[in-house]
Design an enzyme around this catalytic site. Structure first.
Site, PDB file in Angstrom:
ATOM      1  CB  SER A 124      -0.857  -0.013   1.266  1.00 25.95           C
ATOM      2  OG  SER A 124      -1.449   1.232   1.470  1.00 25.95           O
ATOM      3  CE1 TYR A 148      -3.703  -2.569   5.420  1.00 26.39           C
ATOM      4  CE2 TYR A 148      -3.283  -0.305   4.724  1.00 26.39           C
ATOM      5  CZ  TYR A 148      -3.595  -1.621   4.419  1.00 26.39           C
ATOM      6  OH  TYR A 148      -3.782  -1.977   3.111  1.00 26.39           O
ATOM      7  CE  LYS A 152      -1.377  -4.488   3.393  1.00 31.11           C
ATOM      8  NZ  LYS A 152      -1.713  -5.768   2.777  1.00 31.11           N
TER       9      LYS A 152
HETATM   10  P1  NAD Z   1     -11.019  -6.896   1.395  1.00 31.29           P
HETATM   11  O1  NAD Z   1     -11.194  -6.839   2.873  1.00 31.29           O
HETATM   12  O2  NAD Z   1     -12.206  -6.651   0.539  1.00 31.29           O
HETATM   13  O3  NAD Z   1     -10.369  -8.284   0.960  1.00 31.29           O
HETATM   14  C1  NAD Z   1      -9.477  -8.998   1.789  1.00 31.29           C
HETATM   15  C2  NAD Z   1      -9.966 -10.442   1.838  1.00 31.29           C
HETATM   16  O4  NAD Z   1      -9.075 -11.174   2.722  1.00 31.29           O
HETATM   17  C3  NAD Z   1     -11.376 -10.575   2.400  1.00 31.29           C
HETATM   18  O5  NAD Z   1     -12.172 -11.355   1.538  1.00 31.29           O
HETATM   19  C4  NAD Z   1     -11.172 -11.252   3.742  1.00 31.29           C
HETATM   20  O6  NAD Z   1     -12.259 -12.081   4.093  1.00 31.29           O
HETATM   21  C5  NAD Z   1      -9.874 -12.025   3.512  1.00 31.29           C
HETATM   22  N1  NAD Z   1      -9.115 -12.304   4.739  1.00 31.29           N
HETATM   23  C6  NAD Z   1      -8.831 -11.451   5.761  1.00 31.29           C
HETATM   24  N2  NAD Z   1      -8.122 -12.090   6.703  1.00 31.29           N
HETATM   25  C7  NAD Z   1      -7.959 -13.365   6.267  1.00 31.29           C
HETATM   26  C8  NAD Z   1      -7.308 -14.505   6.797  1.00 31.29           C
HETATM   27  N3  NAD Z   1      -6.714 -14.471   7.999  1.00 31.29           N
HETATM   28  N4  NAD Z   1      -7.304 -15.653   6.077  1.00 31.29           N
HETATM   29  C9  NAD Z   1      -7.932 -15.705   4.865  1.00 31.29           C
HETATM   30  N5  NAD Z   1      -8.563 -14.649   4.314  1.00 31.29           N
HETATM   31  C10 NAD Z   1      -8.589 -13.498   5.014  1.00 31.29           C
HETATM   32  O7  NAD Z   1      -9.848  -5.870   1.045  1.00 31.29           O
HETATM   33  P2  NAD Z   1      -9.337  -5.365  -0.372  1.00 31.29           P
HETATM   34  O8  NAD Z   1      -9.660  -3.921  -0.486  1.00 31.29           O
HETATM   35  O9  NAD Z   1      -9.745  -6.298  -1.424  1.00 31.29           O
HETATM   36  O10 NAD Z   1      -7.778  -5.464  -0.139  1.00 31.29           O
HETATM   37  C11 NAD Z   1      -7.010  -6.588  -0.547  1.00 31.29           C
HETATM   38  C12 NAD Z   1      -5.579  -6.367  -0.131  1.00 31.29           C
HETATM   39  O11 NAD Z   1      -5.111  -5.151  -0.707  1.00 31.29           O
HETATM   40  C13 NAD Z   1      -5.386  -6.245   1.380  1.00 31.29           C
HETATM   41  O12 NAD Z   1      -4.200  -6.899   1.733  1.00 31.29           O
HETATM   42  C14 NAD Z   1      -5.251  -4.755   1.584  1.00 31.29           C
HETATM   43  O13 NAD Z   1      -4.478  -4.451   2.720  1.00 31.29           O
HETATM   44  C15 NAD Z   1      -4.549  -4.328   0.303  1.00 31.29           C
HETATM   45  N6  NAD Z   1      -4.793  -2.925  -0.038  1.00 31.29           N
HETATM   46  C16 NAD Z   1      -6.071  -2.471  -0.177  1.00 31.29           C
HETATM   47  C17 NAD Z   1      -6.292  -1.135  -0.468  1.00 31.29           C
HETATM   48  C18 NAD Z   1      -7.702  -0.595  -0.591  1.00 31.29           C
HETATM   49  O14 NAD Z   1      -7.881   0.628  -0.480  1.00 31.29           O
HETATM   50  N7  NAD Z   1      -8.711  -1.400  -0.842  1.00 31.29           N
HETATM   51  C19 NAD Z   1      -5.205  -0.258  -0.640  1.00 31.29           C
HETATM   52  C20 NAD Z   1      -3.913  -0.769  -0.518  1.00 31.29           C
HETATM   53  C21 NAD Z   1      -3.713  -2.113  -0.210  1.00 31.29           C
END
Ligand code: NAD
Ligand code: UDP
Length: 333
Positions: A124, A148, A152
Site C-alpha cells: 500500500s 496497518y 505492510k
Molecule cells: P477486502 O477486505 O475486501 O479483501 C481482503 C480479503 O481477505 C477478504 O475477503 C477477507 O475475508 C480475507 N481475509 C482477511 N483475513 C484473512 C485470513 N486471515 N485468512 C484468509 N482470508 C482473510 O480488502 P481489499 O480492499 O480487497 O484489499 C485486498 C488487499 O489489498 C489487502 O491486503 C489490503 O491491505 C490491500 N490494499 C487495499 C487497499 C484498498 O484501499 N482497498 C489499498 C492498498 C492495499
C-alpha cells in the site's frame, strides 16, 4: 497457470480473479470470509462463464495452505488476504500483525514446503507516510504513520530478506494507491461487511440515499480547493497490474512498484464527478481534518510502466460510473 489467490473473495481479489480467468489462468481462491461473503463466487462465475475453485480457510493455518497448494498444483501465489482498516489497526495491533505479518509468514512457509517460489503481494502507498515530495516514486522514504502501514512495510522487508537469502524466491510488491470503482457489469464491487471508511463507498451510499450526507474531512488544506487529494485507480486497472506482475516474475524477477494513475483528484472533484454520473445530489458538510490524513498523495507511475508495461487507462468518470452501477444493482437485491 494455477494461481492461489488469498483474499480472492474480497474487493480487489474478486476483480483479480476475473482478470486471471479472462487470460486463461486458473485462480484458486482461499479466503476466511472475515470481510466478504461466498456470494461473490457465483457472480464471478456468471461474469466469466467459468467455474472457480474456492476454499474457506485462514492464511494462518499452514497445513490447510499446504493441502490446497499440493491438491491444486499451484504455480504462483497472489496474496491479498489481510485486514485493511487504518483506524482499527491502531486499536487492534495484535490482530493486524497476526493476520498481515503472521499470516504472510505462514503462507511463505507453506510455499517453501511445497516448492512454490513466486508471490505477488498487495502492499500500500500507506508505507510512505507523510509525503516529502510529489509525485511519490518508489525511492521515496518509507515512514508509516499507522499500524496497518507498519504491517505492510514489515511484510515487504520479510519478502526482501527472503529473496536475498535464496535467489529462487521471486516477489512482486505492488503498492496500491486508492483503488475504487467496480467491474463494468455492476455484478461485483466493494462490499465491506462493516461501515465503509473510504471516500467512494461513502459517496455511493449517500447517492443511494442510505446516508444523509458526506462529511468532508478538512477544507483548509493547501490544495486547489482546500480538500484532500488522492490518486484514485480503477480496480480493473489494478487487477491487470497483478497479471503484469505475475508475468514479470516468471520472465524477469522480483520488483516493487507503485500502482496508481499519477493523477491527483480532490474530494470535491470526486463528489462533482459522482454527481454528474449518478444524476444525484450528494449533500456534504465540511468538517475538521481526520487525524492522520495528509493533504495530497499521488504516485509516480513510471517504474510500473517501464518494468511491467502497465499503465492505468480508466479515468475518474469511469471509476464513478462503475461504482454507481454496482451500488445501484446492490440496492435492488
Ligand atoms: P477486502 O477486505 O475486501 O479483501 C481482503 C480479503 O481477505 C477478504 O475477503 C477477507 O475475508 C480475507 N481475509 C482477511 N483475513 C484473512 C485470513 N486471515 N485468512 C484468509 N482470508 C482473510 O480488502 P481489499 O480492499 O480487497 O484489499 C485486498 C488487499 O489489498 C489487502 O491486503 C489490503 O491491505 C490491500 N490494499 C487495499 C487497499 C484498498 O484501499 N482497498 C489499498 C492498498 C492495499
Ligand atoms: N474523506 C472524506 N470523508 C470521508 C472519507 C474520506 O473527506 O468520509 C477524504 C479523506 O480525508 C481523503 C480522501 O477522502 O482526503 C480519501 O480518503 P480514503 O479514506 O478513501 O483514502 P486514504 O485517506 O486512506 O487515502
Amino acid at each position: 497457470m494455477n494461481i492461489l489467490l488469498t483474499g480472492g473473495a474480497g474487493y480487489i481479489g474478486s476483480h483479480v480473479a476475473i482478470t486471471l480467468l479472462e487470460y486463461g489462468h486458473r485462480p484458486v481462491i482461499f479466503d476466511n470470509f472475515v470481510n466478504s461473503t461466498s456470494n461473490v463466487i457465483a457472480r464471478i462465475e456468471l461474469i466469466v462463464n467459468k467455474t472457480i475453485d474456492c476454499i474457506e480457510g485462514d492464511i494462518r493455518d499452514m497445513p490447510a495452505l499446504i493441502k490446497v497448494i499440493k491438491e491444486n498444483k499451484i504455480d504462483a501465489v497472489i496474496h491479498l488476504a489481510g485486514l485493511k482498516s487504518v483506524s482499527e489497526s491502531n486499536e487492534k495491533p495484535l490482530d493486524y500483525f497476526s493476520v498481515n505479518v503472521g499470516g504472510t509468514i505462514s503462507l511463505l512457509q507453506a510455499m517453501k514446503k511445497t516448492g512454490v517460489r513466486h508471490l505477488v503481494f498487495s502492499s500500500s502507498a500507506t508505507v510512505y507516510g507523510e509525503p516529502r515530495y510529489l509525485p511519490i516514486d518508489e525511492s521515496h522514504p518509507t515512514n508509516p504513520t499507522n499500524v496497518y502501514g507498519e504491517t505492510k512495510l514489515q511484510t515487504e522487508l520479510i519478502l526482501r530478506n527472503l529473496s536475498e537469502s535464496d535467489a529462487s524466491w521471486k516477489f512482486g510488491c505492488l503498492r496500491y494507491f486508492n483503488p475504487v470503482g467496480a467491474h463494468h457489469s455492476g455484478l461485483i464491487g466493494e462490499a465491506p461487511l462493516g461501515r465503509p471508511n473510504n471516500l467512494m463507498p461513502i459517496i455511493a451510499s449517500v447517492a443511494a440515499g442510505e446516508r444523509g450526507e458526506l462529511k468532508i474531512f478538512g477544507g483548509d488544506y493547501g490544495t486547489k480547493d482546500g480538500t484532500g487529494i488522492r490518486d484514485y485507480v480503477h480496480v480493473m486497472d489494478l487487477a491487470r497490474g497483478h497479471l503484469a506482475s505475475i508475468n514479470y516474475l516468471a520472465k524477469v524477477g522480483s520488483h516493487l512498484v507503485n500502482l496508481g494513475t499519477g493523477m491527483g483528484y480532490s474530494v470535491l472533484e470526486v463528489v462533482g464527478a459522482y454527481q454528474q454520473i449518478s444524476c444525484k445530489t450528494i449533500p456534504y458538510s465540511v468538517e475538521k481534518r481526520r487525524s492522520g490524513d495528509v493533504a495530497a498523495v499521488y504516485a509516480n507511475t513510471k517504474l510500473a510502466e517501464s518494468l511491467l508495461g502497465w499503465r492505468a487507462t480508466q479515468n475518474l468518470y469511469e471509476m464513478c460510473a462503475t461504482s454507481w452501477a454496482w451500488k445501484s444493482q446492490q440496492s435492488k437485491i
